[in-house]
Structure formats: structure tokens, C-alpha cells
Design a protein around this motif. Structure first.
Motif, mmCIF file in Angstrom:
data_model
loop_
_atom_site.group_PDB
_atom_site.id
_atom_site.type_symbol
_atom_site.label_atom_id
_atom_site.label_comp_id
_atom_site.label_asym_id
_atom_site.label_seq_id
_atom_site.Cartn_x
_atom_site.Cartn_y
_atom_site.Cartn_z
ATOM 1 N N ALA A 204 0.463 -0.647 0.068
ATOM 2 C CA ALA A 204 0.022 -0.508 0.120
ATOM 3 C C ALA A 204 0.469 1.108 -0.005
ATOM 4 N N ALA A 205 2.011 0.876 0.099
ATOM 5 C CA ALA A 205 3.081 2.628 0.390
ATOM 6 C C ALA A 205 3.354 3.091 -0.741
ATOM 7 N N PRO A 206 2.731 4.563 -0.787
ATOM 8 C CA PRO A 206 2.927 4.838 -1.684
ATOM 9 C C PRO A 206 3.992 5.365 -2.572
ATOM 10 N N ASP A 207 4.380 5.357 -4.119
ATOM 11 C CA ASP A 207 5.239 5.048 -4.597
ATOM 12 C C ASP A 207 6.036 6.017 -4.813
ATOM 13 N N ASP A 208 5.842 7.298 -4.479
ATOM 14 C CA ASP A 208 6.443 8.445 -4.740
ATOM 15 C C ASP A 208 7.335 8.392 -2.920
ATOM 16 N N LEU A 209 7.045 8.046 -2.395
ATOM 17 C CA LEU A 209 7.086 7.758 -0.855
ATOM 18 C C LEU A 209 8.722 7.300 -0.707
ATOM 19 N N GLY A 210 9.892 8.029 0.676
ATOM 20 C CA GLY A 210 10.682 7.981 -0.023
ATOM 21 C C GLY A 210 11.470 6.178 0.685
ATOM 22 N N LEU A 211 12.146 5.376 0.622
ATOM 23 C CA LEU A 211 12.733 3.866 1.348
ATOM 24 C C LEU A 211 12.755 4.708 2.918
ATOM 25 N N LEU A 212 13.131 5.642 3.758
ATOM 26 C CA LEU A 212 13.943 5.513 4.598
ATOM 27 C C LEU A 212 12.081 5.729 5.439
ATOM 28 N N ARG A 213 11.395 6.444 4.231
ATOM 29 C CA ARG A 213 9.714 6.344 5.696
ATOM 30 C C ARG A 213 9.000 5.239 4.950
ATOM 31 N N VAL A 214 8.994 4.549 4.286
ATOM 32 C CA VAL A 214 8.601 3.530 3.993
ATOM 33 C C VAL A 214 8.939 1.917 5.028
ATOM 34 N N ALA A 215 10.355 2.419 5.347
ATOM 35 C CA ALA A 215 10.734 1.102 6.347
ATOM 36 C C ALA A 215 10.016 1.880 7.757
ATOM 37 N N ALA A 216 10.507 3.168 8.062
ATOM 38 C CA ALA A 216 9.602 3.784 8.922
ATOM 39 C C ALA A 216 8.505 3.556 8.974
ATOM 40 N N LEU A 217 7.220 2.786 7.885
ATOM 41 C CA LEU A 217 6.202 3.253 8.080
ATOM 42 C C LEU A 217 5.688 1.575 8.196
ATOM 43 N N VAL A 218 6.768 0.413 8.083
ATOM 44 C CA VAL A 218 6.731 -0.235 8.284
ATOM 45 C C VAL A 218 6.298 -1.150 9.693
ATOM 46 N N VAL A 219 7.784 0.360 10.049
ATOM 47 C CA VAL A 219 8.282 -1.065 11.517
ATOM 48 C C VAL A 219 7.110 0.192 12.436
ATOM 49 N N GLY A 220 6.410 1.453 11.929
ATOM 50 C CA GLY A 220 6.106 1.800 12.993
ATOM 51 C C GLY A 220 4.705 0.860 13.444
ATOM 52 N N THR A 221 3.690 0.706 11.831
ATOM 53 C CA THR A 221 3.036 -0.157 11.664
ATOM 54 C C THR A 221 2.827 -0.927 13.193
ATOM 55 N N LEU A 222 4.050 -1.793 13.055
ATOM 56 C CA LEU A 222 4.077 -3.296 13.364
ATOM 57 C C LEU A 222 4.175 -2.900 14.957
ATOM 58 N N LEU A 223 4.710 -1.596 15.314
ATOM 59 C CA LEU A 223 4.459 -1.164 16.293
ATOM 60 C C LEU A 223 3.285 -1.337 17.355
ATOM 61 N N VAL A 224 2.043 -0.400 15.918
ATOM 62 C CA VAL A 224 1.189 -0.288 17.052
ATOM 63 C C VAL A 224 0.069 -1.461 16.764
ATOM 64 N N TYR A 225 0.428 -2.860 16.311
ATOM 65 C CA TYR A 225 -0.569 -3.727 15.759
ATOM 66 C C TYR A 225 -0.071 -4.329 17.171
ATOM 67 N N TRP A 226 1.930 -4.326 17.739
ATOM 68 C CA TRP A 226 1.835 -5.241 18.557
ATOM 69 C C TRP A 226 1.285 -4.220 20.417
ATOM 70 N N SER A 227 1.478 -3.259 20.079
ATOM 71 C CA SER A 227 0.779 -2.323 20.861
ATOM 72 C C SER A 227 -0.531 -2.993 21.296
ATOM 73 N N ALA A 228 -1.645 -2.880 20.329
ATOM 74 C CA ALA A 228 -2.492 -3.355 20.153
ATOM 75 C C ALA A 228 -3.236 -5.069 20.909
ATOM 76 N N GLU A 229 -1.921 -5.383 20.707
ATOM 77 C CA GLU A 229 -2.262 -7.327 20.390
ATOM 78 C C GLU A 229 -1.843 -7.404 21.973
ATOM 79 N N THR A 230 -0.477 -6.038 22.507
ATOM 80 C CA THR A 230 -0.005 -6.591 23.703
ATOM 81 C C THR A 230 -1.164 -5.992 24.632
#
Length: 159
Positions: free
Chosen positions: A26-52
Motif C-alpha cells: 500500500a505504500a505510495p510509489d513516491d514515498l522515500g525508502l526510509l519513510r517506507v521502512a519507518a512506516l513498516v516498523v511503525g505499523t508493526l509497533l502499533v499492531y504489537w501495542s494493540a495485541e499486548t
């Protein structure tokens, strides 16, 4: 309470890979790779927080008492494979950013790496569950198809 055994860790890792693939797709094509990596990690941290959170509340409800610090920590740690699922794809994105790989290609490569990880985890889970032969291959293929679905999702959204 969570035990941290492979029965719980591998499924959490696989789920983390599925969420990672979804974010990559779902990441936009024009989003920089560092931002995509941060988006991936951030999303998983939110999922982990919710699961916890839900596991702590569920355990508290089931036990009818406050959890000890040890019990809360055990629940939090048991969910970390969910976050770890994004580790290798995020590192791939970071390496690609250093190498200045074109972002669309870089995300596609990260999705293929994610697919390979899904197949590997699917194989290990199928083997650990005692499946052999065609049933192991079918089960592994189902895990791989989750990655294929993410690639198809990306293709339908961005091409």
C-alpha cells in the motif's frame, strides 16, 4: 499466559510478515525508502501495542485480578515476533536506500523478500506440525500465497 514456545512465536512472526507485506503493497510509489521502512516498523509497533493491550486486558479479565509486572512483561515479550516480522524487509529497504535503488523497484524487491520469508516460515510451521509430503507442500504454498496476494495487491493499486 504466553509461554514463548514455537507454537506461538512462528504464527506471530508470520502475521508480522503479512502486515509488513500489506504496508509495502500500500505504500505510495513516491514515498522515500526510509519513510517506507519507518512506516513498516511503525505499523508493526502499533499492531504489537494493540495485541499486548488486548492480551493484558483479556488475562486480567480471565484471572479477575491485576497482573504482576512479570506477567505483563511476559505478554509484551510474547508479541515481539510480530514486530520482528518486519525486520528483514525493513533492513532490505534500508540497504536499498543506501544503494540508492529506485523506490518502486526497492519496494518490489522487499515484497519478494517478504514472500520468501513467508514460504520459509510456512515450511517450518508445516514441518513442526508434523505435516509431510504433499500436505506439507500445500500448507507451505498457502503461506506463500499470502505473499503473492500482497504482490497482487500492490500491482492492482500502483500499476
Amino acid at each position: 499466559m504466553p509461554t514463548g514456545d514455537a507454537y506461538q512465536l512462528r504464527p506471530a512472526y508470520l502475521y508480522g510478515l503479512v502486515v509488513t507485506g500489506s504496508v509495502l503493497a500500500a505504500a505510495p510509489d513516491d514515498l522515500g525508502l526510509l519513510r517506507v521502512a519507518a512506516l513498516v516498523v511503525g505499523t508493526l509497533l502499533v499492531y504489537w501495542s494493540a495485541e499486548t493491550y488486548v492480551h493484558v486486558i483479556g488475562a486480567r479479565t480471565r484471572l479477575r485480578r491485576s497482573l504482576t509486572a512479570h506477567e505483563r512483561r511476559e505478554i509484551a515479550v510474547a508479541g515481539l515476533p510480530l514486530v520482528a516480522g518486519c525486520g528483514i524487509p525493513a533492513l532490505v529497504l534500508l540497504a536499498e536506500a543506501v544503494l540508492q535503488v529506485e523506490p518502486t523497484l526497492a519496494v518490489d524487491v522487499a515484497l519478494v523478500v517478504n514472500l520468501a520469508l513467508l514460504v520459509g516460515v510456512g515450511w517450518r510451521m508445516s514441518t513442526a506440525s508434523g505435516l509431510t509430503g504433499a500436505r506439507r507442500l500445500a500448507s507451505t504454498s498457502l503461506a506463500g500465497l499470502l505473499g503473492v496476494a500482497m504482490i497482487a495487491l500492490k500491482l492492482s493499486l500502483h500499476h
